[in-house]
Design an enzyme around this catalytic site. Structure first.
Site, PDB file in Angstrom:
ATOM      1  N   CYS A  38      11.713 -95.784  75.130  1.00  0.00           N
ATOM      2  CA  CYS A  38      12.506 -96.438  74.245  1.00  0.00           C
ATOM      3  C   CYS A  38      14.003 -96.680  75.053  1.00  0.00           C
ATOM      4  CB  CYS A  38      12.819 -95.829  72.839  1.00  0.00           C
ATOM      5  SG  CYS A  38      13.200 -94.170  72.922  1.00  0.00           S
ATOM      6  N   GLU A  73      13.993 -86.024  76.328  1.00  0.00           N
ATOM      7  CA  GLU A  73      15.155 -86.291  76.978  1.00  0.00           C
ATOM      8  C   GLU A  73      15.913 -85.638  77.825  1.00  0.00           C
ATOM      9  OE1 GLU A  73      17.750 -88.834  73.287  1.00  0.00           O
ATOM     10  OE2 GLU A  73      16.515 -86.965  72.538  1.00  0.00           O
ATOM     11  N   ARG A  76      17.221 -96.100  64.729  1.00  0.00           N
ATOM     12  CA  ARG A  76      18.367 -94.889  64.908  1.00  0.00           C
ATOM     13  C   ARG A  76      18.994 -94.778  63.572  1.00  0.00           C
ATOM     14  NH1 ARG A  76      19.284 -98.545  69.458  1.00  0.00           N
ATOM     15  NH2 ARG A  76      18.796 -97.801  71.438  1.00  0.00           N
ATOM     16  N   HIS A 108      30.401-103.881  70.119  1.00  0.00           N
ATOM     17  CA  HIS A 108      30.047-104.771  69.196  1.00  0.00           C
ATOM     18  C   HIS A 108      30.186-106.271  69.438  1.00  0.00           C
ATOM     19  CE1 HIS A 108      29.372-102.036  66.314  1.00  0.00           C
ATOM     20  NE2 HIS A 108      30.373-101.761  66.023  1.00  0.00           N
ATOM     21  N   ASP A 149      19.376 -90.466  78.131  1.00  0.00           N
ATOM     22  CA  ASP A 149      19.736 -89.113  78.472  1.00  0.00           C
ATOM     23  C   ASP A 149      18.995 -88.453  79.470  1.00  0.00           C
ATOM     24  OD1 ASP A 149      21.896 -88.825  76.651  1.00  0.00           O
ATOM     25  OD2 ASP A 149      20.716 -88.262  74.795  1.00  0.00           O
TER      26      ASP A 149
END
Length: 590
Positions: free
Chosen positions: A517, A446, A306, A199, A470
């Site tokens: 992405c 992915e 997301r 964060h 991924d």
């Protein structure tokens, strides 16, 4: 004596100033047992501390300035939800009632349990969410011990005895404390812990503050009022540099400021290569409030929304259809007619919802959560939830251009189930006379299996999006959570590049839209290569867009396209690519 250390660069630029140290985030805790008859009073003491912290966070949110980044309000909401999470509060009560721990001991014990669970998660972003747990626990401990906390309340440089610029050094910085950055004199920060998706890193990028995290020993080696240089481009932190080094970095700082201003002017310039090939630059967002920043950065749409962040940290209560619809509609309207790609919830296995027990999900038959019930597998296992989300997305399509993106597709039967679920959602809305528009349906590539069956996928999907994070992990069998093998996570691996090139080629041949992405999209080291492979759409964090656009404007797509085949055949693609593109670059300077 001058000292140099290194961490992770998370927000570009150079900050130079006097060090302001914040005490370590760890609070000294007394450990003792309470008498059985006093457990009730101890629980009341903990409840009072929780209410105090909730009031502090609520006040911070109410006083949030209008110009503050939207991420800050969202992070405060996350901390408030954690503070009132029934699973956490019940666990704390059990520590006191059953083990007879004092309140502080209960907080630290439960924090250790949760941190271990987060450390075991496969997803790097979610693994770093443990910092939220630690920061909430720290506030509770400070309230219990009646200690002050947070960043020093600095409003003027004179508060620290001079007019020099100031930089912050801490073990970690809570999002709530980051609020003070906006109106303070801190020009940058360095922390001992954190990662590129923590964060503090996210907020630093959104506020464009030079920052380095994960410097490990920074708060121990730096002394109050030391001169510091924070290099947000390389991750270097220099303590008490020599005058000549200090002047060199001051020159770099001035150059960096000029470069930022120049890049900012590109935000509304169309992304077109030298030979006239248009390139679509899209934004990745987590919440509807991220959309204005995407527009300001010059994004021509949202390539990845997301949605799992709407589902998490809710104390087990999932968002209903109406709540999801409002969130999706807000994002669509904020993008003012530009396309918004909404990904269905990517959750399960290593990313449990609050109502799921990590222990339950990690039973003896689920030894590797990355290969377990996650993403579309989880959605299809929860059909009621999946139908609600699809209806909410369809309803939002009445307010703008919407695309639906499904994560981790690999099997034909999954494809059939997805198409059928979407058709049922449309039929339900028709019967209820609820308006919606046509939506494009896309699949995230992915896993290697999806990349290898592109003809099948392209028969059923309107577009595909490469989730490179991924794809790299699954192709190389690398668990990113395991530090002993994390160094093998390599986006330049020949097998990874071949899969990416094959997917782009297959989609282009079929006339289907294809984008990237993952992290590779925002990494300028890969921009020419991806364009050379035939990619014309990249989706990234808004802060990365200007640098990528600059790179696009300097590319001759036909020239780099001719370089790709030989590079893909090389055992060392990274070196081969650098050598291939360096010769024209050197010639252009002469």
């Amino acid at each position: 004596m001058s000292i140099q250390m290194f961490g992770l660069p998370v927000s570009r630029g150079v900050a130079i100033g006097r060090a302001v140290l914040v005490d370590s985030s760890r609070v000294d805790v007394a450990h003792y047992f309470v008498e059985p008859e006093r457990t009730g009073a101890e629980i009341d003491r903990l409840r009072h501390a929780r209410n105090t912290v909730a009031e502090e966070l609520g006040t911070l949110k109410r006083d949030l300035p209008a110009e503050a980044p939207t991420e800050l309000a969202a992070l405060l909401d996350v901390h408030l939800m954690l503070l009132h999470d029934p699973m956490i509060t019940e666990a704390l009560r059990q520590w006191i009632e059953v083990r007879h721990y004092n309140a502080e001991w209960a907080v630290t014990a439960q924090t250790e349990v949760l941190v271990r669970q987060f450390d075991e998660m496969d997803d790097a972003y979610l693994r770093e969410r443990k910092a939220d747990i630690e920061q909430v626990a720290e506030r509770l401990l400070r309230a219990l011990s009646r200690e002050g906390g947070g960043l020093p309340q600095v409003t003027q440089p004179g508060d620290f005895g001079g007019e020099d610029p100031l930089v912050l050094v801490a073990n970690d910085i809570a999002p709530a404390d980051m609020l003070q950055f906006k109106g303070s004199v801190f020009t940058g920060f360095v922390t001992d812990v954190g990662g590129r998706t923590s964060h503090t890193a996210i907020v630093a990028r959104s506020m464009d503050i030079p920052a380095v995290v994960g410097a490990r020993e920074a708060s121990r080696l730096v002394r109050q009022d030391d001169w510091l240089i924070i290099d947000g481009d390389t991750g270097a932190v220099l303590i008490n540099p020599s005058p000549i080094v200090l002047e060199e970095y001051r020159f770099r700082q001035r150059q960096s400021e000029l470069e930022r201003a120049r890049l900012h002017r590109l935000r509304h310039t169309p992304a077109v290569t030298l030979d006239g090939a248009p390139v679509e630059l899209l934004a990745n967002i987590e919440m509807p409030g991220d959309a204005p920043a995407a527009l300001e950065a010059g994004a021509v749409g949202v390539g990845l929304f997301r949605t799992e962040f709407l589902f998490m940290n809710r104390g087990g209560a999932l968002p209903d259809e109406d709540e999801q619809f409002e969130a999706y509609r807000a994002a669509v309207e904020a993008m003012k007619g530009l396309p918004v790609t909404i990904r269905t919830v990517d959750i399960g296995a290593d990313k449990p919802l609050d109502r799921m027990s990590l222990t339950e999900l990690r039973h003896e038959h689920a030894l590797n959560p990355a290969l377990g019930l996650r993403a579309i597998r989880w959605s299809l296992a929860e059909p009621a939830m999946f139908r609600q989300q699809l209806r909410a997305i369809l309803r939002a399509s009445a307010y703008g251009k919407v695309r639906v993106l499904v994560p981790m597709v690999a099997h034909r039967r999954e494809v059939q189930a997805i198409v059928e679920a979407l058709e049922r959602a449309k039929q339900h809305l028709r019967e209820a006379a609820v308006p919606f528009n046509d939506v494009e349906l896309g699949a995230m590539v992915e896993v290697p299996a999806a990349a290898m069956v592109m003809p099948m996928l392209l028969q059923h999907f309107d577009f595909v999006s490469l989730g490179t994070n991924d794809l790299i992990q699954y192709t190389l069998a690398i668990d990113r959570a395991d530090e002993s093998v994390a160094h093998l996570y390599d986006p330049w691996h020949p097998a990874v590049l071949k899969l990416i090139a094959d997917v782009i080629s297959a989609a282009n041949a079929a006339g289907k839209h294809v984008s990237v992405c993952g992290e590779m999209a925002g990494d300028t080291a890969f921009t020419e290569l991806l364009i050379g492979m035939g990619l014309r759409s990249l989706s990234m964090h808004p802060s990365q867009m200007a640098a990528v656009k600059q790179r696009v404007l300097r590319i001759d797509s036909q020239r780099v396209g001719r370089l790709v085949p030989s590079v893909l055949q090389s055992p060392d693609p990274a070196s081969a690519w650098q050598q291939a593109i360096a010769v024209p670059a050197r010639s252009a300077l002469n």
